[in-house]
Write a protein that holds these residues in place. Structure first.
Motif, mmCIF file in Angstrom:
data_model
loop_
_atom_site.group_PDB
_atom_site.id
_atom_site.type_symbol
_atom_site.label_atom_id
_atom_site.label_comp_id
_atom_site.label_asym_id
_atom_site.label_seq_id
_atom_site.Cartn_x
_atom_site.Cartn_y
_atom_site.Cartn_z
ATOM 1 N N SER A 124 0.827 -1.208 0.000
ATOM 2 C CA SER A 124 0.000 0.000 0.000
ATOM 3 C C SER A 124 0.862 1.260 0.000
ATOM 4 C CB SER A 124 -0.938 -0.011 1.201
ATOM 5 O OG SER A 124 -0.186 -0.117 2.382
ATOM 6 N N PHE A 125 1.994 1.181 -0.642
ATOM 7 C CA PHE A 125 2.835 2.376 -0.745
ATOM 8 C C PHE A 125 2.040 3.513 -1.381
ATOM 9 C CE2 PHE A 125 7.152 1.027 0.255
ATOM 10 C CZ PHE A 125 7.675 2.249 0.638
ATOM 11 N N GLU A 131 5.109 6.893 -7.890
ATOM 12 C CA GLU A 131 5.470 7.758 -9.020
ATOM 13 C C GLU A 131 6.939 8.166 -8.943
ATOM 14 O OE1 GLU A 131 2.485 10.828 -8.950
ATOM 15 O OE2 GLU A 131 0.923 9.396 -9.562
ATOM 16 N N ARG A 132 7.408 8.399 -7.723
ATOM 17 C CA ARG A 132 8.826 8.747 -7.568
ATOM 18 C C ARG A 132 9.703 7.562 -7.963
ATOM 19 N NH1 ARG A 132 10.645 9.572 -2.646
ATOM 20 N NH2 ARG A 132 12.430 10.656 -3.503
ATOM 21 N N ALA A 135 9.838 7.326 -11.642
ATOM 22 C CA ALA A 135 10.713 8.390 -12.154
ATOM 23 C C ALA A 135 12.187 8.030 -11.938
ATOM 24 C CB ALA A 135 10.379 9.715 -11.470
ATOM 25 N N ALA A 136 12.478 7.411 -10.770
ATOM 26 C CA ALA A 136 13.873 7.009 -10.496
ATOM 27 C C ALA A 136 14.323 5.963 -11.506
ATOM 28 C CB ALA A 136 13.992 6.470 -9.067
ATOM 29 N N LEU A 137 13.413 5.050 -11.876
ATOM 30 C CA LEU A 137 13.760 4.029 -12.874
ATOM 31 C C LEU A 137 13.988 4.662 -14.246
ATOM 32 C CD1 LEU A 137 11.437 1.090 -11.822
ATOM 33 C CD2 LEU A 137 13.945 1.058 -11.990
ATOM 34 N N GLU A 138 13.182 5.644 -14.562
ATOM 35 C CA GLU A 138 13.401 6.339 -15.847
ATOM 36 C C GLU A 138 14.763 7.021 -15.829
ATOM 37 O OE1 GLU A 138 10.094 8.945 -16.525
ATOM 38 O OE2 GLU A 138 8.742 7.230 -16.880
ATOM 39 N N ARG A 139 15.089 7.586 -14.682
ATOM 40 C CA ARG A 139 16.349 8.325 -14.571
ATOM 41 C C ARG A 139 17.557 7.422 -14.806
ATOM 42 N NH1 ARG A 139 18.207 12.566 -10.083
ATOM 43 N NH2 ARG A 139 20.309 12.761 -10.914
ATOM 44 N N VAL A 140 17.480 6.167 -14.372
ATOM 45 C CA VAL A 140 18.614 5.265 -14.583
ATOM 46 C C VAL A 140 18.458 4.461 -15.882
ATOM 47 C CG1 VAL A 140 19.175 5.085 -12.128
ATOM 48 C CG2 VAL A 140 17.651 3.380 -13.156
ATOM 49 N N GLY A 141 17.566 4.928 -16.728
ATOM 50 C CA GLY A 141 17.469 4.327 -18.063
ATOM 51 C C GLY A 141 16.727 3.010 -18.110
ATOM 52 N N LEU A 142 15.799 2.805 -17.157
ATOM 53 C CA LEU A 142 15.040 1.554 -17.159
ATOM 54 C C LEU A 142 13.530 1.809 -17.182
ATOM 55 C CD1 LEU A 142 17.088 -0.452 -14.493
ATOM 56 C CD2 LEU A 142 17.033 -0.888 -16.954
ATOM 57 N N PRO A 143 13.058 2.648 -18.080
ATOM 58 C CA PRO A 143 11.610 2.849 -18.125
ATOM 59 C C PRO A 143 10.956 1.558 -18.604
ATOM 60 C CG PRO A 143 12.624 3.836 -20.052
ATOM 61 C CD PRO A 143 13.753 3.333 -19.183
#
Ligand code: ATP
Ligand code: MG
Length: 261
Positions: A124-125, A131-132, A135-143
């Protein structure tokens, strides 16, 4: 906190003798300023992992003190120690992901200490944390990999998940112990660049043990070197030359052919 002038990390006369009598660190003293990217060098067995583990108190040093942003951490116990660990993100050689869980769950776990949620509440996060994490995954190139099982990713991708987890933690300090040693040399820069971006863009202080001299001189802003548990050299990457290399690694050592000198 003692104000803006405190070093991010201040290590004084640190000593570590393991049970059984092996001395791994002896009178090690140095400072890391806020925003520095400090590389820790030294041969295998020189004490690099022991040093990093004493700083976040995974190990209790037998002598000396460590201050982090002015607070003595060598004296902390119980909940104060747990709070300290929340402020320090650790990136390990072997990634340390929960392999059977999803990539997203692994990244979210970085927020646990910060948001004071119990692991059982992971399901239940709050949406904002999810969303953060995305976004962190997108930032490290893993969208798009959020729902993959962690062990379905390559080593380089898993280590980028570990970097995203560190980012989620919103730490003051990152300790990285040989973060790219298990990776294909071709992928090492990809992970190092992400750690570098946390340092340059988020202003996070980084302490990172590294074997590859070419990585050290490319990413670190300052270096320290251990030999047999003692600090034998410190300086900037531009002062690191062939003579220094031999002092640290021994007269018989040869730098790799791609290390640029
Ligand atoms: N749990 C332990 N118990 C006893 N001795 C240990 C333990 N961990 C490390 N040591 C010893 O402490 C010394 C420093 O080890 P450490 O792992 O800190 O070196 P390192 O520089 O990280 O080496 P590497 O590059 O191989 O990771 C070594 O002599 C090692 O054998
Ligand atoms: Mg080690």
């Amino acid at each position: 906190m003692t104000g803006g002038t405190a070093a991010a990390v201040e290590v004084r006369d640190l000593g570590m003798v393991y049970p059984g009598g092996i001395r791994a660190l002896e009178s090690v003293s140095f400072e890391v300023k806020e925003g520095e990217f400090l590389a820790v060098l030294g041969l295998s067995g020189s004490g690099k992992s022991t040093l990093l583990r004493c700083i976040n108190r995974l190990l209790d040093p037998t002598e000396g003190t460590v201050h982090i942003f002015g607070e003595e951490v060598t004296a902390l116990r119980g909940s104060a120690l747990r709070r300290l660990r929340c402020r320090i993100a650790m990136i390990f050689q072997q990634f340390n992901l929960v392999k059977r869980q999803t990539v997203l769950t692994n990244v979210l776990s970085g927020a646990l200490g910060r948001s004071r949620l119990l692991p059982s509440l992971m399901v239940s996060f709050p949406q904002a944390e999810r969303e953060r994490a995305v976004a962190a995954l997108e930032r490290v190139g893993l969208p798009g990999r959020a729902d993959s099982r962690a062990d379905a990713l390559s080593g380089g991708q898993q280590q980028r998940v570990a970097v995203a987890r560190a980012l989620m933690q919103e730490p003051q300090l990152i300790l990285a112990d040989e973060p790219v040693a298990s990776l294909d040399p071709a992928l090492r820069h990809s992970v190092m660049r992400h750690i570098e971006s946390l340092n340059r863009e988020e202003g996070l202080t980084v302490l990172c043990s590294l074997h590859d001299i070419d990585l050290v001189t490319r990413y670190a802003t300052r270096l320290i070197a251990l030999r047999d548990g003692q600090l034998v050299w410190q300086g900037s990457p531009s002062n690191f030359d062939q003579k220094t290399f031999k002092e640290i690694y021994g007269q018989d050592a040869e730098p790799a052919s791609n290390s640029g000198y």
